[in-house]
Design a protein around this motif. Structure first.
Motif, PDB file in Angstrom:
ATOM      1  N   MET A   1       0.843  -1.179   0.000  1.00 16.54           N
ATOM      2  CA  MET A   1       0.000   0.000   0.000  1.00 16.54           C
ATOM      3  C   MET A   1       0.890   1.244   0.000  1.00 16.54           C
ATOM      4  N   ALA A   2       0.786   2.060  -1.005  1.00 21.31           N
ATOM      5  CA  ALA A   2       1.602   3.274  -1.118  1.00 21.31           C
ATOM      6  C   ALA A   2       0.944   4.412  -0.349  1.00 21.31           C
ATOM      7  N   THR A   3       1.782   5.270   0.213  1.00 21.01           N
ATOM      8  CA  THR A   3       1.247   6.449   0.878  1.00 21.01           C
ATOM      9  C   THR A   3       0.992   7.521  -0.177  1.00 21.01           C
ATOM     10  N   THR A   4       0.126   8.449   0.152  1.00 19.74           N
ATOM     11  CA  THR A   4      -0.159   9.561  -0.759  1.00 19.74           C
ATOM     12  C   THR A   4       0.699  10.759  -0.359  1.00 19.74           C
ATOM     13  N   PRO A   5       0.921  11.679  -1.294  1.00 13.46           N
ATOM     14  CA  PRO A   5       1.680  12.888  -0.924  1.00 13.46           C
ATOM     15  C   PRO A   5       1.010  13.658   0.223  1.00 13.46           C
ATOM     16  N   GLU A   6      -0.318  13.659   0.246  1.00 14.29           N
ATOM     17  CA  GLU A   6      -1.048  14.344   1.322  1.00 14.29           C
ATOM     18  C   GLU A   6      -0.775  13.681   2.667  1.00 14.29           C
ATOM     19  N   HIS A   7      -0.791  12.345   2.677  1.00 13.63           N
ATOM     20  CA  HIS A   7      -0.511  11.585   3.897  1.00 13.63           C
ATOM     21  C   HIS A   7       0.903  11.885   4.388  1.00 13.63           C
ATOM     22  N   ASP A   8       1.864  11.874   3.478  1.00 10.24           N
ATOM     23  CA  ASP A   8       3.258  12.142   3.827  1.00 10.24           C
ATOM     24  C   ASP A   8       3.426  13.557   4.382  1.00 10.24           C
ATOM     25  N   ALA A   9       2.754  14.534   3.773  1.00 11.76           N
ATOM     26  CA  ALA A   9       2.838  15.921   4.232  1.00 11.76           C
ATOM     27  C   ALA A   9       2.225  16.076   5.622  1.00 11.76           C
ATOM     28  N   LYS A  10       1.142  15.372   5.865  1.00 10.87           N
ATOM     29  CA  LYS A  10       0.485  15.428   7.171  1.00 10.87           C
ATOM     30  C   LYS A  10       1.409  14.879   8.257  1.00 10.87           C
ATOM     31  N   ILE A  11       2.053  13.753   7.989  1.00  3.39           N
ATOM     32  CA  ILE A  11       2.978  13.152   8.960  1.00  3.39           C
ATOM     33  C   ILE A  11       4.152  14.094   9.231  1.00  3.39           C
ATOM     34  N   ALA A  12       4.666  14.731   8.202  1.00  4.18           N
ATOM     35  CA  ALA A  12       5.819  15.630   8.353  1.00  4.18           C
ATOM     36  C   ALA A  12       5.515  16.788   9.295  1.00  4.18           C
ATOM     37  N   LYS A  13       4.256  17.229   9.339  1.00  3.82           N
ATOM     38  CA  LYS A  13       3.870  18.394  10.138  1.00  3.82           C
ATOM     39  C   LYS A  13       3.500  18.061  11.580  1.00  3.82           C
ATOM     40  N   ILE A  14       3.320  16.796  11.905  1.00  2.00           N
ATOM     41  CA  ILE A  14       2.969  16.410  13.274  1.00  2.00           C
ATOM     42  C   ILE A  14       4.156  16.705  14.184  1.00  2.00           C
ATOM     43  N   ASN A  50      18.052  14.028  27.274  1.00  2.00           N
ATOM     44  CA  ASN A  50      18.195  15.492  27.202  1.00  2.00           C
ATOM     45  C   ASN A  50      17.856  16.012  25.810  1.00  2.00           C
ATOM     46  N   ASP A  51      18.340  15.310  24.780  1.00  2.00           N
ATOM     47  CA  ASP A  51      18.018  15.694  23.407  1.00  2.00           C
ATOM     48  C   ASP A  51      16.505  15.694  23.195  1.00  2.00           C
ATOM     49  N   LEU A  52      15.864  14.614  23.657  1.00  2.00           N
ATOM     50  CA  LEU A  52      14.405  14.500  23.485  1.00  2.00           C
ATOM     51  C   LEU A  52      13.677  15.624  24.201  1.00  2.00           C
ATOM     52  N   ASN A  53      14.094  15.913  25.427  1.00  2.00           N
ATOM     53  CA  ASN A  53      13.443  16.992  26.170  1.00  2.00           C
ATOM     54  C   ASN A  53      13.567  18.323  25.430  1.00  2.00           C
ATOM     55  N   ASN A  54      14.738  18.582  24.841  1.00  2.00           N
ATOM     56  CA  ASN A  54      14.917  19.817  24.061  1.00  2.00           C
ATOM     57  C   ASN A  54      14.018  19.827  22.829  1.00  2.00           C
ATOM     58  N   LEU A  55      13.935  18.700  22.131  1.00  2.00           N
ATOM     59  CA  LEU A  55      13.091  18.614  20.939  1.00  2.00           C
ATOM     60  C   LEU A  55      11.612  18.783  21.292  1.00  2.00           C
ATOM     61  N   ILE A  56      11.219  18.231  22.429  1.00  2.00           N
ATOM     62  CA  ILE A  56       9.836  18.379  22.891  1.00  2.00           C
ATOM     63  C   ILE A  56       9.563  19.841  23.226  1.00  2.00           C
ATOM     64  N   GLU A  57      10.485  20.466  23.945  1.00  2.00           N
ATOM     65  CA  GLU A  57      10.327  21.866  24.324  1.00  2.00           C
ATOM     66  C   GLU A  57      10.248  22.777  23.094  1.00  2.00           C
ATOM     67  N   GLU A  58      11.034  22.447  22.080  1.00  2.00           N
ATOM     68  CA  GLU A  58      11.044  23.233  20.845  1.00  2.00           C
ATOM     69  C   GLU A  58       9.847  22.933  19.942  1.00  2.00           C
ATOM     70  N   LYS A  59       9.080  21.902  20.303  1.00  2.00           N
ATOM     71  CA  LYS A  59       7.902  21.488  19.525  1.00  2.00           C
ATOM     72  C   LYS A  59       8.258  21.231  18.059  1.00  2.00           C
ATOM     73  N   VAL A  60       9.328  20.453  17.849  1.00  2.00           N
ATOM     74  CA  VAL A  60       9.754  20.147  16.481  1.00  2.00           C
ATOM     75  C   VAL A  60       8.770  19.195  15.809  1.00  2.00           C
ATOM     76  N   THR A  61       8.680  19.331  14.509  1.00  2.00           N
ATOM     77  CA  THR A  61       7.852  18.418  13.722  1.00  2.00           C
ATOM     78  C   THR A  61       8.625  17.115  13.510  1.00  2.00           C
ATOM     79  N   PHE A  62       7.918  16.084  13.068  1.00  2.00           N
ATOM     80  CA  PHE A  62       8.603  14.838  12.741  1.00  2.00           C
ATOM     81  C   PHE A  62       9.638  15.072  11.646  1.00  2.00           C
ATOM     82  N   GLN A  63       9.364  15.986  10.732  1.00  2.00           N
ATOM     83  CA  GLN A  63      10.336  16.266   9.675  1.00  2.00           C
ATOM     84  C   GLN A  63      11.649  16.742  10.285  1.00  2.00           C
ATOM     85  N   THR A  64      11.594  17.715  11.177  1.00  2.00           N
ATOM     86  CA  THR A  64      12.798  18.227  11.831  1.00  2.00           C
ATOM     87  C   THR A  64      13.416  17.160  12.728  1.00  2.00           C
TER      88      THR A  64
END
Length: 120
Positions: A1-14, A50-64
């Protein structure tokens, strides 16, 4: 099952910070610990607590999150179905990486031994 570009974009922004509490809740309900979850995440991404806590605090997207990660070279050994998608058939690298993480959390929650989860 292939993902759609919309699905991929949505995941990147979470944001990772929006999903992380769900990971903790899922594994703790099944008797696993936050420390085990941290070990799994560090194995996949190279991020320590510590890295995770910083990433959580910065509210990074899955893409970042995955742009900054040092993906484990054995991550390609993660196979199977998660969220209706066969991981090894996902073509978009970011979506595949997010599903790697989902699969590891799922395996932890299902009680798999840590050496199997970490592909040792």
């Amino acid at each position: 099952m292939a993902t759609t570009p919309e699905h991929d974009a949505k995941i990147a922004k979470i944001t990772f910070s929006s999903v992380y509490p769900h990971y903790i809740s899922k594994i703790e309900k099944k008797g696993r610990t936050k420390e085990e979850l941290l070990e799994v995440i560090e194995w996949l991404t190279g991020f320590n607590e510590n890295d995770l806590n910083n990433l959580i605090e910065e509210k990074v997207t899955f893409q970042t999150f995955f742009e900054e990660a040092k993906l484990n070279p054995h991550a390609e050994l993660i196979k199977g179905v998660i969220c209706g998608y066969r991981i090894e058939e996902i073509e978009t690298p970011l979506t595949k990486q997010v599903r790697y993480l989902d699969k590891l959390v799922d395996e932890l929650a299902k009680g798999k031994k840590m050496e199997k989860i970490l592909r040792k």
